[in-house]
Design a protein around this motif. Structure first.
Motif, PDB file in Angstrom:
ATOM      1  N   CYS A   1     -43.195  37.883  22.150  1.00 58.57           N
ATOM      2  CA  CYS A   1     -42.173  36.994  22.888  1.00 58.57           C
ATOM      3  C   CYS A   1     -41.239  38.059  23.893  1.00 58.57           C
ATOM      4  CB  CYS A   1     -41.225  36.376  21.733  1.00 58.57           C
ATOM      5  SG  CYS A   1     -42.241  35.193  20.734  1.00 58.57           S
ATOM      6  N   GLN A   2     -41.701  38.081  24.964  1.00 57.25           N
ATOM      7  CA  GLN A   2     -40.968  38.927  25.942  1.00 57.25           C
ATOM      8  C   GLN A   2     -39.657  38.651  26.185  1.00 57.25           C
ATOM      9  OE1 GLN A   2     -42.776  41.980  26.869  1.00 57.25           O
ATOM     10  NE2 GLN A   2     -41.005  42.917  27.732  1.00 57.25           N
ATOM     11  N   GLY A   3     -38.763  39.514  26.616  1.00 56.55           N
ATOM     12  CA  GLY A   3     -37.318  39.142  26.975  1.00 56.55           C
ATOM     13  C   GLY A   3     -36.795  40.062  28.036  1.00 56.55           C
ATOM     14  N   TYR A   4     -35.756  39.713  28.762  1.00 54.56           N
ATOM     15  CA  TYR A   4     -35.367  40.377  29.951  1.00 54.56           C
ATOM     16  C   TYR A   4     -33.690  40.653  29.577  1.00 54.56           C
ATOM     17  CZ  TYR A   4     -39.663  38.599  31.590  1.00 54.56           C
ATOM     18  OH  TYR A   4     -41.069  38.354  31.818  1.00 54.56           O
ATOM     19  N   VAL A   5     -33.364  41.554  30.032  1.00 56.49           N
ATOM     20  CA  VAL A   5     -31.720  41.795  29.898  1.00 56.49           C
ATOM     21  C   VAL A   5     -31.224  42.225  31.174  1.00 56.49           C
ATOM     22  CG1 VAL A   5     -30.235  43.608  28.741  1.00 56.49           C
ATOM     23  CG2 VAL A   5     -32.201  42.740  27.449  1.00 56.49           C
ATOM     24  N   GLU A   6     -30.023  41.718  31.435  1.00 55.12           N
ATOM     25  CA  GLU A   6     -29.221  42.192  32.553  1.00 55.12           C
ATOM     26  C   GLU A   6     -27.731  41.914  32.120  1.00 55.12           C
ATOM     27  OE1 GLU A   6     -29.296  37.489  34.288  1.00 55.12           O
ATOM     28  OE2 GLU A   6     -30.615  39.004  35.287  1.00 55.12           O
ATOM     29  N   PRO A   7     -26.847  42.686  33.120  1.00 57.10           N
ATOM     30  CA  PRO A   7     -25.496  42.590  32.765  1.00 57.10           C
ATOM     31  C   PRO A   7     -24.940  41.305  32.990  1.00 57.10           C
ATOM     32  CG  PRO A   7     -26.027  44.361  34.196  1.00 57.10           C
ATOM     33  CD  PRO A   7     -27.187  43.708  34.213  1.00 57.10           C
ATOM     34  N   CYS A   8     -23.871  40.919  32.276  1.00 53.34           N
ATOM     35  CA  CYS A   8     -23.366  39.710  32.607  1.00 53.34           C
ATOM     36  C   CYS A   8     -21.945  39.517  32.164  1.00 53.34           C
ATOM     37  CB  CYS A   8     -24.012  38.438  31.695  1.00 53.34           C
ATOM     38  SG  CYS A   8     -23.585  38.722  30.162  1.00 53.34           S
ATOM     39  N   ASP A   9     -20.995  38.510  32.665  1.00 54.80           N
ATOM     40  CA  ASP A   9     -19.727  38.333  32.329  1.00 54.80           C
ATOM     41  C   ASP A   9     -19.915  37.191  30.972  1.00 54.80           C
ATOM     42  OD1 ASP A   9     -17.005  37.347  31.634  1.00 54.80           O
ATOM     43  OD2 ASP A   9     -16.558  37.502  33.824  1.00 54.80           O
ATOM     44  N   PHE A  10     -19.313  37.764  29.870  1.00 54.19           N
ATOM     45  CA  PHE A  10     -19.426  36.704  28.769  1.00 54.19           C
ATOM     46  C   PHE A  10     -18.961  35.360  28.794  1.00 54.19           C
ATOM     47  CE2 PHE A  10     -18.675  35.294  24.496  1.00 54.19           C
ATOM     48  CZ  PHE A  10     -19.640  35.656  23.690  1.00 54.19           C
ATOM     49  N   ASP A  11     -17.794  35.269  29.421  1.00 54.81           N
ATOM     50  CA  ASP A  11     -17.199  33.824  29.387  1.00 54.81           C
ATOM     51  C   ASP A  11     -17.619  33.351  30.852  1.00 54.81           C
ATOM     52  OD1 ASP A  11     -15.570  34.429  27.106  1.00 54.81           O
ATOM     53  OD2 ASP A  11     -14.098  35.773  28.214  1.00 54.81           O
ATOM     54  N   GLU A  12     -18.382  33.907  31.712  1.00 50.60           N
ATOM     55  CA  GLU A  12     -18.717  33.057  32.876  1.00 50.60           C
ATOM     56  C   GLU A  12     -19.741  32.152  32.764  1.00 50.60           C
ATOM     57  OE1 GLU A  12     -20.558  35.488  36.081  1.00 50.60           O
ATOM     58  OE2 GLU A  12     -18.728  35.133  37.252  1.00 50.60           O
ATOM     59  N   GLY A  13     -19.575  30.933  33.464  1.00 48.29           N
ATOM     60  CA  GLY A  13     -20.779  30.058  33.642  1.00 48.29           C
ATOM     61  C   GLY A  13     -20.491  29.060  32.467  1.00 48.29           C
ATOM     62  N   GLU A  14     -21.449  27.938  32.631  1.00 46.40           N
ATOM     63  CA  GLU A  14     -21.268  26.682  31.809  1.00 46.40           C
ATOM     64  C   GLU A  14     -22.421  26.936  30.531  1.00 46.40           C
ATOM     65  OE1 GLU A  14     -21.016  21.991  31.753  1.00 46.40           O
ATOM     66  OE2 GLU A  14     -21.309  22.944  33.633  1.00 46.40           O
ATOM     67  N   GLY A  15     -22.038  26.648  29.459  1.00 46.44           N
ATOM     68  CA  GLY A  15     -23.025  26.750  28.242  1.00 46.44           C
ATOM     69  C   GLY A  15     -23.252  25.378  27.713  1.00 46.44           C
ATOM     70  N   ALA A  16     -24.571  25.264  27.113  1.00 46.42           N
ATOM     71  CA  ALA A  16     -24.745  24.029  26.811  1.00 46.42           C
ATOM     72  C   ALA A  16     -23.955  23.644  25.526  1.00 46.42           C
ATOM     73  CB  ALA A  16     -26.545  23.999  26.027  1.00 46.42           C
ATOM     74  N   TYR A  17     -23.466  24.498  24.693  1.00 46.73           N
ATOM     75  CA  TYR A  17     -22.522  24.063  23.481  1.00 46.73           C
ATOM     76  C   TYR A  17     -21.211  24.325  23.513  1.00 46.73           C
ATOM     77  CZ  TYR A  17     -27.256  23.420  21.698  1.00 46.73           C
ATOM     78  OH  TYR A  17     -28.613  23.002  21.552  1.00 46.73           O
ATOM     79  N   ASP A  18     -20.560  24.531  24.918  1.00 52.26           N
ATOM     80  CA  ASP A  18     -19.279  24.910  25.271  1.00 52.26           C
ATOM     81  C   ASP A  18     -18.272  24.058  24.522  1.00 52.26           C
ATOM     82  OD1 ASP A  18     -20.007  26.948  26.476  1.00 52.26           O
ATOM     83  OD2 ASP A  18     -19.462  26.185  28.411  1.00 52.26           O
ATOM     84  N   LYS A  19     -18.463  22.894  24.049  1.00 50.18           N
ATOM     85  CA  LYS A  19     -17.574  21.919  23.424  1.00 50.18           C
ATOM     86  C   LYS A  19     -18.071  21.552  21.990  1.00 50.18           C
ATOM     87  CE  LYS A  19     -16.103  19.793  27.914  1.00 50.18           C
ATOM     88  NZ  LYS A  19     -15.982  18.789  28.859  1.00 50.18           N
ATOM     89  N   VAL A  20     -18.826  22.187  21.458  1.00 50.79           N
ATOM     90  CA  VAL A  20     -19.658  21.825  20.311  1.00 50.79           C
ATOM     91  C   VAL A  20     -19.243  23.151  19.192  1.00 50.79           C
ATOM     92  CG1 VAL A  20     -21.802  21.853  19.063  1.00 50.79           C
ATOM     93  CG2 VAL A  20     -21.618  20.857  21.305  1.00 50.79           C
ATOM     94  N   ASN A  21     -18.776  22.390  17.879  1.00 51.27           N
ATOM     95  CA  ASN A  21     -18.449  23.075  16.614  1.00 51.27           C
ATOM     96  C   ASN A  21     -19.806  22.795  15.736  1.00 51.27           C
ATOM     97  OD1 ASN A  21     -16.188  24.258  18.036  1.00 51.27           O
ATOM     98  ND2 ASN A  21     -14.858  22.545  16.969  1.00 51.27           N
ATOM     99  N   MET A  22     -20.282  23.914  15.106  1.00 51.01           N
ATOM    100  CA  MET A  22     -21.393  23.615  14.470  1.00 51.01           C
ATOM    101  C   MET A  22     -21.556  24.754  13.339  1.00 51.01           C
ATOM    102  SD  MET A  22     -25.447  23.171  15.406  1.00 51.01           S
ATOM    103  CE  MET A  22     -25.075  22.229  17.007  1.00 51.01           C
ATOM    104  N   ASP A  23     -21.805  24.384  12.097  1.00 48.90           N
ATOM    105  CA  ASP A  23     -22.098  24.998  10.879  1.00 48.90           C
ATOM    106  C   ASP A  23     -23.645  25.266  10.754  1.00 48.90           C
ATOM    107  OD1 ASP A  23     -19.289  25.277  10.399  1.00 48.90           O
ATOM    108  OD2 ASP A  23     -19.145  24.154   8.516  1.00 48.90           O
ATOM    109  N   MET A  24     -24.198  26.528  10.714  1.00 46.57           N
ATOM    110  CA  MET A  24     -25.568  26.704  10.649  1.00 46.57           C
ATOM    111  C   MET A  24     -25.883  26.921   9.045  1.00 46.57           C
ATOM    112  SD  MET A  24     -25.638  26.495  13.865  1.00 46.57           S
ATOM    113  CE  MET A  24     -27.134  26.690  14.222  1.00 46.57           C
ATOM    114  N   ALA A  25     -27.129  26.862   8.833  1.00 46.18           N
ATOM    115  CA  ALA A  25     -27.667  26.928   7.535  1.00 46.18           C
ATOM    116  C   ALA A  25     -27.460  28.513   7.115  1.00 46.18           C
ATOM    117  CB  ALA A  25     -29.065  26.802   7.382  1.00 46.18           C
ATOM    118  N   PHE A  26     -27.415  28.640   5.704  1.00 48.58           N
ATOM    119  CA  PHE A  26     -27.234  30.147   5.009  1.00 48.58           C
ATOM    120  C   PHE A  26     -28.627  30.873   5.605  1.00 48.58           C
ATOM    121  CE2 PHE A  26     -27.432  33.056   1.625  1.00 48.58           C
ATOM    122  CZ  PHE A  26     -26.369  33.691   1.629  1.00 48.58           C
TER     123      PHE A  26
END
Length: 246
Positions: free
Chosen positions: A140-165
């Motif tokens: 599973c090859q990945g790619y890394v590049e610099p970014c602004d953490f708060d910039e752009g629109e994310g798919a879950y910007d309005k979502v609160n969710m508890d994940m599994a243990f």
């Protein structure tokens, strides 16, 4: 020292497989990256035993979706078997992290140059890392590049969710901060919580004792001139090793 870095990691991947579903040989990816998986990415970007990477937060940018693929894994007694693995697909994460000095390695004290390591790490992120980036498994090859953490629109910007243990991180003896974890390889577990598409991470040493397990005893590998296991150690003191001068 505290320095923050932001980077985007993306590609079709499998992060850490769920231990509850892999008993029969068929692996199923966690829906989110674990602390240890993201730390492994940063160590591929830039690693020195002088410092420790700490993951502060991850932002889930793309919708969480999986794809099922037929795999022919190698059997322990020879030959091949047939299995179906569930991979995460089309992922993109923004990660905020920082490094701190590893005080369990006093022999590397002379290498604690904050500007040097900060500049090298920044350049390595800009260039995509020193080593190959893969997320979870080698295929599973990945790619890394610099970014602004708060910039752009994310798919879950309005979502609160508890994940599994789930599995969280490993504390190796050379990175242990608390006395009870020193001299052991320790596995940590935690239930992550997503708030506005962002998962905040705590330091592995701050995980409650009931969510830690000492897997085995393990000693810290020391770097020294006599052992000849780190030939560049003398360079931190402004000189060369005596053995190299001969």
């Amino acid at each position: 020292m505290f320095y923050s870095f932001g980077f985007t990691a993306s590609q079709t991947i499998r992060i850490n497989s769920d231990v509850l579903t892999r008993v029969g040989g068929e692996k199923y990816s966690y829906p989110i990256p674990t602390y240890e998986a993201l730390k492994g990415i940063l160590q591929s970007v830039y690693f020195k035993p002088t410092l420790i990477w700490y993951i502060d937060a991850v932002r889930i940018m793309n919708p969480i979706k999986t794809v099922r693929k037929g795999i022919r894994p190698v059997k322990y007694d020879g030959g091949n078997d047939l299995a179906y693995y569930n991979y995460l697909e089309d992922v993109c994460y923004k990660v905020r992290a920082h490094f701190e000095w590893n005080y369990n390695r006093p022999e590397l004290e002379e290498d604690r140059n904050e500007h040097k390591h900060h500049n090298i790490a920044r350049r390595m992120i800009e260039r995509g890392g020193r080593r190959d980036i893969f997320l979870g498994t080698r295929e599973c090859q990945g790619y890394v590049e610099p970014c602004d953490f708060d910039e752009g629109e994310g798919a879950y910007d309005k979502v609160n969710m508890d994940m599994a243990f789930m599995y969280y991180a490993i504390i190796y003896p050379d990175e242990a901060e608390k006395e009870e974890d020193k001299g052991y390889m320790t596995v940590c577990f935690r239930q992550p919580k997503m708030k506005g598409g962002v998962i905040e991470f705590v330091r592995p040493s701050d995980i409650p004792p009931e969510h830690k397990r000492h897997i085995k005893k393990m000693e810290i590998k020391k770097f020294g001139k006599d052992d000849q296991n780190f030939t560049g150690l003398g360079e931190f003191e402004g000189g060369e090793l005596d053995e190299l001068d001969e």
